[in-house]
Motif scaffolding. Structure first.
Motif, PDB file in Angstrom:
ATOM      1  N   LEU A  66       0.853  -1.179   0.000  1.00 39.57           N
ATOM      2  CA  LEU A  66       0.000   0.000   0.000  1.00 39.57           C
ATOM      3  C   LEU A  66       0.890   1.231   0.000  1.00 39.57           C
ATOM      4  CD1 LEU A  66      -2.815  -0.693   2.655  1.00 39.57           C
ATOM      5  CD2 LEU A  66      -3.134  -0.432   0.187  1.00 39.57           C
ATOM      6  N   ARG A  67       0.392   2.327  -0.533  1.00 40.81           N
ATOM      7  CA  ARG A  67       1.097   3.599  -0.431  1.00 40.81           C
ATOM      8  C   ARG A  67       0.183   4.613   0.237  1.00 40.81           C
ATOM      9  NH1 ARG A  67       3.516   7.758  -4.964  1.00 40.81           N
ATOM     10  NH2 ARG A  67       1.286   8.194  -5.243  1.00 40.81           N
ATOM     11  N   LEU A  68       0.631   5.107   1.367  1.00 38.42           N
ATOM     12  CA  LEU A  68      -0.095   6.150   2.075  1.00 38.42           C
ATOM     13  C   LEU A  68       0.410   7.519   1.627  1.00 38.42           C
ATOM     14  CD1 LEU A  68      -0.087   4.734   5.715  1.00 38.42           C
ATOM     15  CD2 LEU A  68      -1.663   4.246   3.835  1.00 38.42           C
ATOM     16  N   SER A  69      -0.506   8.479   1.591  1.00 41.35           N
ATOM     17  CA  SER A  69      -0.167   9.851   1.247  1.00 41.35           C
ATOM     18  C   SER A  69      -0.564  10.769   2.390  1.00 41.35           C
ATOM     19  CB  SER A  69      -0.885  10.285  -0.023  1.00 41.35           C
ATOM     20  OG  SER A  69      -0.542   9.485  -1.124  1.00 41.35           O
ATOM     21  N   CYS A  70       0.203  11.835   2.546  1.00 46.78           N
ATOM     22  CA  CYS A  70      -0.098  12.863   3.543  1.00 46.78           C
ATOM     23  C   CYS A  70       0.039  14.211   2.848  1.00 46.78           C
ATOM     24  CB  CYS A  70       0.843  12.766   4.725  1.00 46.78           C
ATOM     25  SG  CYS A  70       0.694  14.128   5.905  1.00 46.78           S
ATOM     26  N   ALA A  71      -1.096  14.830   2.557  1.00 44.41           N
ATOM     27  CA  ALA A  71      -1.105  16.135   1.921  1.00 44.41           C
ATOM     28  C   ALA A  71      -1.004  17.214   2.987  1.00 44.41           C
ATOM     29  CB  ALA A  71      -2.367  16.314   1.102  1.00 44.41           C
ATOM     30  N   ALA A  72       0.030  18.043   2.887  1.00 45.32           N
ATOM     31  CA  ALA A  72       0.291  19.075   3.892  1.00 45.32           C
ATOM     32  C   ALA A  72      -0.007  20.464   3.345  1.00 45.32           C
ATOM     33  CB  ALA A  72       1.747  18.999   4.333  1.00 45.32           C
ATOM     34  N   SER A  73      -0.575  21.315   4.170  1.00 43.39           N
ATOM     35  CA  SER A  73      -0.885  22.687   3.755  1.00 43.39           C
ATOM     36  C   SER A  73      -0.793  23.626   4.943  1.00 43.39           C
ATOM     37  CB  SER A  73      -2.287  22.755   3.140  1.00 43.39           C
ATOM     38  OG  SER A  73      -3.261  22.380   4.090  1.00 43.39           O
ATOM     39  N   GLY A  74      -0.727  24.918   4.645  1.00 42.75           N
ATOM     40  CA  GLY A  74      -0.749  25.929   5.683  1.00 42.75           C
ATOM     41  C   GLY A  74       0.600  26.485   6.071  1.00 42.75           C
ATOM     42  N   ARG A  75       1.654  25.943   5.528  1.00 39.15           N
ATOM     43  CA  ARG A  75       3.007  26.416   5.849  1.00 39.15           C
ATOM     44  C   ARG A  75       3.923  26.190   4.655  1.00 39.15           C
ATOM     45  NH1 ARG A  75       1.142  27.977  10.027  1.00 39.15           N
ATOM     46  NH2 ARG A  75       1.927  27.758  12.164  1.00 39.15           N
ATOM     47  N   THR A  76       5.097  26.800   4.747  1.00 38.00           N
ATOM     48  CA  THR A  76       6.207  26.385   3.901  1.00 38.00           C
ATOM     49  C   THR A  76       6.982  25.362   4.708  1.00 38.00           C
ATOM     50  OG1 THR A  76       6.352  28.546   2.828  1.00 38.00           O
ATOM     51  CG2 THR A  76       8.277  27.107   2.704  1.00 38.00           C
ATOM     52  N   PHE A  77       7.055  24.147   4.217  1.00 39.41           N
ATOM     53  CA  PHE A  77       7.528  23.048   5.050  1.00 39.41           C
ATOM     54  C   PHE A  77       9.014  22.752   4.906  1.00 39.41           C
ATOM     55  CE2 PHE A  77       3.686  21.608   6.978  1.00 39.41           C
ATOM     56  CZ  PHE A  77       2.687  22.049   6.144  1.00 39.41           C
ATOM     57  N   SER A  78       9.762  23.621   4.272  1.00 41.62           N
ATOM     58  CA  SER A  78      11.157  23.310   3.968  1.00 41.62           C
ATOM     59  C   SER A  78      11.975  23.007   5.222  1.00 41.62           C
ATOM     60  CB  SER A  78      11.795  24.449   3.182  1.00 41.62           C
ATOM     61  OG  SER A  78      11.723  25.651   3.932  1.00 41.62           O
ATOM     62  N   ARG A  79      11.632  23.591   6.355  1.00 37.98           N
ATOM     63  CA  ARG A  79      12.392  23.345   7.590  1.00 37.98           C
ATOM     64  C   ARG A  79      11.669  22.369   8.530  1.00 37.98           C
ATOM     65  NH1 ARG A  79      16.662  26.799   8.167  1.00 37.98           N
ATOM     66  NH2 ARG A  79      16.684  28.602   6.787  1.00 37.98           N
TER      67      ARG A  79
END
Length: 125
Positions: free
Chosen positions: A18-31
């Motif tokens: 299986l492949r799980l995905s996690c869509a992230a939003s609300g920030r710049t996640f580079s750090r």
């Protein structure tokens, strides 16, 4: 406001993937450091894998090393957990988590500030 939305869970036979995905939003996640945790019925939530957005360094729990792969897609702001050779003991609710900075090797769930709602993974024997 950071939002994490998991998807990709389901029912699979032992030995499957299986492949799980996690869509992230609300920030710049580079750090940010992103993690996957799981919680089986009657058990505590446990660390599975972590990755740094910048550089892509990864760290795995011994129980999944060699079977699971964590990765991230900058363009899609999404973190993935590819799970191969799944076993019944991998059955759990899987959670995506995020925190700004910190050690990749800190597997304590309290080290993470943001959590998704979880996605169920069930592996049948």
């Amino acid at each position: 406001q950071v939002q994490l939305v998991e998807s990709g869970g389901g029912l699979v036979q032992a030995g499957g993937s299986l492949r799980l995905s996690c869509a992230a939003s609300g920030r710049t996640f580079s750090r940010y450091r992103m993690g996957w945790f799981r919680q089986a019925p009657g058990k505590e939530r446990e660390f599975v894998a972590a990755i740094r957005w910048s550089g892509g360094s990864t760290y795995y729990a011994d129980s999944v090393k060699g079977r699971f792969t964590i990765s991230r897609d900058y363009a899609k702001n999404t973190v993935y957990l590819q799970m191969n050779s799944l076993q019944p003991e991998d059955t759990a609710v899987y959670y995506c988590a995020a925190v700004h900075g910190g050690s990749l090797y800190d597997i304590n769930q309290r080290a993470y500030d943001y959590w998704g709602q979880g996605t169920q993974v069930t592996v049948s024997s």
